[in-house]
Design a protein around this motif. Sequence first.
Motif, short mmCIF file in Angstrom:
data_model
loop_
_atom_site.label_atom_id
_atom_site.label_comp_id
_atom_site.label_asym_id
_atom_site.label_seq_id
_atom_site.Cartn_x
_atom_site.Cartn_y
_atom_site.Cartn_z
N GLY A 234 0.82 -1.21 0.00
CA GLY A 234 0.00 0.00 0.00
C GLY A 234 0.85 1.26 0.00
O GLY A 234 0.33 2.38 0.02
N GLN A 235 2.18 1.08 -0.04
CA GLN A 235 3.07 2.24 -0.02
C GLN A 235 3.38 2.73 -1.43
O GLN A 235 3.38 1.96 -2.40
N ILE A 236 3.66 4.03 -1.52
CA ILE A 236 4.20 4.62 -2.75
C ILE A 236 5.59 5.15 -2.39
O ILE A 236 5.76 5.83 -1.36
N ARG A 237 6.57 4.80 -3.21
CA ARG A 237 7.92 5.33 -3.00
C ARG A 237 8.35 6.15 -4.21
O ARG A 237 8.08 5.77 -5.34
N LEU A 238 9.04 7.25 -3.94
CA LEU A 238 9.56 8.13 -5.00
C LEU A 238 11.08 8.10 -4.93
O LEU A 238 11.67 8.43 -3.88
N TYR A 239 11.70 7.68 -6.03
CA TYR A 239 13.16 7.61 -6.10
C TYR A 239 13.67 8.53 -7.20
O TYR A 239 13.01 8.70 -8.23
N GLU A 240 14.87 9.06 -7.00
CA GLU A 240 15.56 9.69 -8.12
C GLU A 240 16.03 8.56 -9.04
O GLU A 240 16.71 7.63 -8.59
N ALA A 241 15.65 8.64 -10.31
CA ALA A 241 15.84 7.50 -11.21
C ALA A 241 17.31 7.09 -11.34
O ALA A 241 17.65 5.91 -11.23
N VAL A 242 18.18 8.06 -11.58
CA VAL A 242 19.57 7.74 -11.94
C VAL A 242 20.41 7.32 -10.73
O VAL A 242 21.25 6.44 -10.82
N THR A 243 20.14 7.92 -9.56
CA THR A 243 20.95 7.62 -8.37
C THR A 243 20.28 6.60 -7.45
O THR A 243 20.96 5.96 -6.65
N GLY A 244 18.95 6.49 -7.53
CA GLY A 244 18.23 5.60 -6.63
C GLY A 244 17.98 6.19 -5.25
O GLY A 244 17.52 5.50 -4.34
N ILE A 245 18.27 7.49 -5.09
CA ILE A 245 18.02 8.15 -3.80
C ILE A 245 16.51 8.17 -3.54
O ILE A 245 15.72 8.52 -4.41
N LEU A 246 16.12 7.79 -2.30
CA LEU A 246 14.70 7.79 -1.93
C LEU A 246 14.28 9.21 -1.54
O LEU A 246 14.77 9.77 -0.57
N HIS A 247 13.38 9.79 -2.34
CA HIS A 247 12.87 11.14 -2.05
C HIS A 247 11.78 11.11 -1.00
O HIS A 247 11.71 11.98 -0.13
N ALA A 248 10.87 10.15 -1.13
CA ALA A 248 9.71 10.12 -0.23
C ALA A 248 9.13 8.72 -0.17
O ALA A 248 9.25 7.94 -1.12
N GLU A 249 8.49 8.42 0.96
CA GLU A 249 7.77 7.16 1.12
C GLU A 249 6.42 7.51 1.73
O GLU A 249 6.36 8.16 2.78
N VAL A 250 5.35 7.10 1.07
CA VAL A 250 4.00 7.48 1.49
C VAL A 250 3.21 6.22 1.83
O VAL A 250 3.13 5.31 1.00
N ASN A 251 2.65 6.17 3.02
CA ASN A 251 1.73 5.07 3.37
C ASN A 251 0.36 5.44 2.81
O ASN A 251 -0.50 5.95 3.52
#
Length: 336
Positions: A234-251
Amino acid sequence: MYHKEKSIQIKNSASALYNNLSVLRIATRRLTYFTVVHANVVNMVSASWDGLNYSHRQLQSKEPNVATSTSLIMQAAFCLLPSRELLVVTSQKGIQMYESDGSIMVYWHAMDTPDIPTAQAVFARGIAAVRENYICVGISSGAILVFDVPSKGSNITLSEVLEEHKESITDMASECSGSQDCIADLVSADDGGNLCVWKSGEGFQLLNKIPGFDMSCSSVKLWKGTVVAGYGTGQIRLYEAVTGILHAEVNAHARWIYSLDIAPFSGLLLSAAEDSLVRVWHLTVIPETNSVEVAHLHNECVTDTQICGAKFCDSDGYAFAVTGYDLSEILRYTQS
């Protein structure tokens, strides 16, 4: 923010498949096409913008030398290339490509099915149009087939096979913002939640691999260099595509996410899940800090419905459509 419009009836109910809705807006003819999969049939509806005219078509799953195929369809999706629009249908037997109105099948690619049945299911799933002339389709082995599509005609060729995933492909998406500055232009997801980020070209290049957490990533999008991924948690995760850095995680949801969509011009994000909820979010890229912010804007509850498809009907996110398991209609919502 959104209110419910008149629903569109479909011939058969929607199957419980990820991303089980595709929408193609044809401004020149003031029409919108919708496709929904039911078992071995694609239900296709053409709806005029004034809401007065609807026409229905059904596409059967096909396989060579068989009059009627019982092969289950896994996905149907419209692919928009600069020179043409195709409808791609994936099933247990192969990949079919049609003209966007479903009138003519222009290409058929058979799956390699083992002579002796194995425990591993064989199917194709995950469809994306990339750059000028590529359509990429995922398969259950984890491979990605890259098809080179000419601007017209049926001389479609398999140009490359990308073998990076070890688990079945669930979904794929190309960069939807239209920006030429983004290095990455394709993201693929699998049943283990692993994400691969690619740069297209004569030979597709793997830019990054974002590990999963043994939880399926059911739907994925790529917008302004940001990967937006929805999971069975049920989570949404936002990553920077090229580096894989996690920008946000939303429940975001209480149950399995089945569909994500992005309105590229406005940065609106649509998420839909088994918990009967469709949510609208707003994504904002902050260039100074190289980060992405997420704000929740709107909820719609489709009571007692396992939602399996949700798509914006335009690039601004002015309207969206929703399908649910066992529901013989497409629900529509428009901004108030």
